[in-house]
Design an enzyme around this catalytic site. Sequence first.
Site, short mmCIF file in Angstrom:
data_model
loop_
_atom_site.label_atom_id
_atom_site.label_comp_id
_atom_site.label_asym_id
_atom_site.label_seq_id
_atom_site.Cartn_x
_atom_site.Cartn_y
_atom_site.Cartn_z
N GLY A 107 0.82 -1.21 0.00
CA GLY A 107 0.00 0.00 0.00
C GLY A 107 0.85 1.25 0.00
O GLY A 107 0.39 2.31 0.41
N GLY A 108 2.08 1.12 -0.46
CA GLY A 108 3.02 2.24 -0.38
C GLY A 108 3.24 2.60 1.07
O GLY A 108 3.19 1.75 1.97
N SER A 142 5.68 -4.77 -2.29
CA SER A 142 5.36 -3.41 -2.70
C SER A 142 5.80 -2.43 -1.62
O SER A 142 6.98 -2.36 -1.30
CB SER A 142 3.86 -3.31 -3.01
#
Length: 542
Positions: free
Chosen positions: A146-147, A231
């Site tokens: 989710g960054g 991510s």
Amino acid sequence: MGTSNINHSNGEDFIIAETRFGKIRGIHHRGINIFKGIPYGASTEGVNRFMPPVDPAGWTGIRDALEYGPSAPQSEPNKASNLASDVRNSAEEAIQTASGPSIFAALSVPGGNPAEESEDCLVLNVWTPAINDGRKRPVMFWLHGGGFRGGSGSNPGWDGTNLALRGDVVVITVNHRLNVMGFADFSEFSEDFKASGQVGMLDIVHALKWVQVNISQFGGDPNTVMIFGQSGGGRKCETLLAMPSAKGLFQRVAIESGIAIKIVDRSFAIRNAENLLNKLGIRQANVHAIRKTPLKQIMAAHFAVNRELGDVDLDTLGFSPSVDGVIIPQHPFHPMASPVSPDIPVMIGSTRTEYTGLTTDARLWQLDEEGLRTRIKELLGDQSDAMIRLYRKHNQGATPSDLFFLIQSDYRYNAATMKVAERRTALGKGPVYLYYFTWESPVQGGQLKSPHNIEWPFAFDNVQLCANLTGGGPEAISLADKVSEAWIAFARTGNPNTPKLPYWPRFNLEDRPTMVIDNVSKVVNDPLCEQRIAMFRALNLE
């Protein structure tokens, strides 16, 4: 860790564990003891807002740890009542209106509504084998994606049951502060806020310290901790490698499709904080007032700042970790790899078509030649024609959309992943293992190919639970058997080699050996040699 014979409503037994702050009650399920929503830090609201994390208050009696705890604030006020409805509505809209593949549909997991959002979000979840034999097991500490803006460790796709059963390991997922609440840098305006720009990362450090103190009570070994994430979670792993305060709290790192060569420069961090205060009508000299400002107002101002930043990488220009010279002395991998924790083994990789999992624009699956050239010129300017020729040479028969996704994926993730492996190896200390995930999902007619997010269901051995992404069929199950074993081996020893995969050599700068993960996995030296060199040049990473 004690057990009890009290019957749970689902026919499962309650289980009691002792932590430094008090006793907690979890459940026993399929041979695994599960504890959810364990507080590792106090609420971050009020006087604790924008401050480094502190321990939670102790409690008497037994505290229930049966449900996931709150996720960090991340939704835009007045746009969605909470994260759960935002995700659900987005998924439904994508399924109903997309004429092409839907990554929202692919990522949906049964029971996948995240918990409520709250500033009281410093919680973690533990899955551990129920065998109370006194042995200490490797700990696999997961950092969600989710960054640095969104996401939650409470996603049921990251249920640790299968991984704990397969590997005799302890699995942990964690929630921590995000976006403006975790990374607004007010240090220029008051010494009291000297750490405010890094508190989201300091939360993770605090959780790792909780592991050091408490995990032996759950059958875990505090000296064998692997941090891993995909991510944004991978970026958090890379940032932790550059933080002196995290040194010694973990012994292996696995980075899945997450790139943090550079994080935010301090000048940008201060600019964003100034902009935020302006939108809130708070004078810089009165910065302490932000502790009493309603959360909804702060979040609304945060989204307004992001909109003004426009179409940029918010992980390097927005509310994200920044180089402050103290908590984070330098960029994780710029101009070289951080020397803070050089001996730790690192496993890192990315997927072949990352970008198919990073867009909802159905038009990208229907590009003609002109559309391809237009899109790549926007990305690469005068280098676009040469890059298209190069990729067509190495991908005979590829459609314009195929070439677009390959170029975008290498530009955004794969080339940078290879550069991180290169710079980490150049330290000449701990080993580096590089992978390239090329297995293609059969879902949605196979159009997603090897998207961003595809590797974590295999690492967690959750391909059936995540069947909307993986298909959940025999091929996926077989590959998960191999991939999860490699991740477990790496957590246990710092070496991913298992009999189920070909021999996986450590990365070196001469041959650049890479494990190409597919139905038939194999080691290939520098699998994207010409493309890599061209992308290094385009990205100024030479």
